[in-house]
Design an enzyme around this catalytic site. Structure first.
Site, short mmCIF file in Angstrom:
data_model
loop_
_atom_site.label_atom_id
_atom_site.label_comp_id
_atom_site.label_asym_id
_atom_site.label_seq_id
_atom_site.Cartn_x
_atom_site.Cartn_y
_atom_site.Cartn_z
N ARG A 129 0.25 -10.51 6.20
CA ARG A 129 1.50 -10.96 6.40
C ARG A 129 2.48 -10.28 7.69
NH1 ARG A 129 5.02 -9.53 0.84
NH2 ARG A 129 6.59 -10.50 2.25
N PRO B 108 0.95 -1.22 0.06
CA PRO B 108 0.01 0.15 -0.09
C PRO B 108 0.97 1.17 -0.22
CG PRO B 108 -0.81 -1.50 1.69
CD PRO B 108 0.73 -2.11 1.13
N GLU B 109 0.80 2.03 -0.98
CA GLU B 109 1.44 3.35 -1.02
C GLU B 109 0.58 4.34 -0.77
OE1 GLU B 109 4.54 3.95 -2.19
OE2 GLU B 109 4.98 2.12 -3.62
N ARG C 287 17.54 1.02 -6.47
CA ARG C 287 15.93 0.89 -7.22
C ARG C 287 15.90 0.92 -8.57
NH1 ARG C 287 12.31 1.82 -2.60
NH2 ARG C 287 11.22 0.61 -3.91
N LYS D 3 2.12 7.33 4.63
CA LYS D 3 1.51 5.94 4.79
C LYS D 3 0.71 5.61 5.92
CE LYS D 3 4.78 4.31 1.16
NZ LYS D 3 5.83 3.56 0.98
#
Ligand SMILES: [Zn+2]
Length: 272
Positions: free
Chosen positions: A112, A2-3, A260, A58
């Protein structure tokens, strides 16, 4: 993961489903998901109501009818919310459940177990302690300039730093730099005033677009870089067609910046 846009959608969901209902019980399957002791949580929240929400990056903050008590939620990698009637089965992975006196429940889904819930007494203090900067859609151009122009690192890792702007993840930063036509490896302190303004506009454009389309990336406007990223390594027949810049049709470059994976248009995003 989730961004910021997904967390904003969860905020809106909580805001429209779960306010102004007294909490009767909190069920916690796994106490490790709590950043506040379970008994303290019960003590402060039973009989209370949620009355509003705020999001910074977030992080989701839920206001209660006690002025100095907020519930902080972090959605980790896969966290989500589900509001449901208690007569129905508990949703899968709803490891924390806020039960309301009206018979409805708010489940915090933690597939998770990277998600976290806890109490805080001040949002400002929390943000300061966690070194979380201004929220992406809310950052002013002046604040952005101040943060960015003193950094000597490449602009991409600077934008990923939550202390600079909160809530910009990897694909969002690539999209922002693409929309602003800034090379991910331009040094942050070399950005011109015009580039800072373009950057500021692009942050807003990308985040507002993502929130408007409820983070359904395939529905985004055609001139977004996200389509190149989405179709990379995908089994789509037309994958080749989507590897080109939607504006100038140059082949999009894929590289690694600050560790990245990074996509950019080598023709329009050059180091000034
Ligand atoms: Zn291009």
């Amino acid at each position: 993961m989730p961004e910021l846009p997904e967390v904003e959608i969860r905020r809106q969901y909580l805001e429209t489903s779960s306010l102004y209902q007294p909490i009767s019980h909190i069920e916690v399957e796994d106490k490790k998901l709590l950043t506040t002791d379970y008994h303290t949580l019960q003590e402060w929240l039973i009989g209370r109501q949620f009355v509003g929400t705020e999001r910074v990056g977030k992080n989701l903050f839920v206001r209660t009818d006690q002025p100095n008590i907020f519930v902080h939620m972090h959605f980790g990698m896969t966290g989500d919310l589900e509001y449901y009637h208690s007569s129905l089965d508990r949703p899968r992975f709803a490891r924390i459940v806020f039960e309301f006196t009206n018979g409805f429940n708010l489940g915090f889904l933690c597939p998770r177990k990277f998600e976290r819930v806890g109490l805080i007494d001040s949002i400002d203090e929390f943000l300061l302690r966690k070194k979380i900067g201004p929220d992406g859609p809310a950052v002013t151009v002046e604040a952005l300039a101040r943060q960015v122009q003193r950094k000597k690192a490449f602009i991409k890792p600077v934008l990923l730093d939550q202390q600079v702007v909160a809530g910009l993840g990897n694909w969002i930063v690539d999209e922002v730099l693409f929309q602003a036509r800034i090379h991910p490896e331009q040094r942050a302190d070399t950005l011109s005033e015009i580039q800072i303004h373009q950057l500021h506009d692009a942050i807003r454009l990308v985040l507002e677009t993502a929130i408007r389309y409820e983070a359904a990336y395939r529905d985004f406007p055609i001139d977004f870089l996200i389509h190149v990223r989405e179709w990379d390594n995908s089994p789509y027949d037309d994958v080749e067609a989507h590897k080109f810049c939607p504006r100038c049709h140059t082949r999009i470059e894929r590289s690694v910046v600050g560790g990245r994976t990074t996509f950019f248009c080598p023709r329009e995003q050059f180091i000034q």
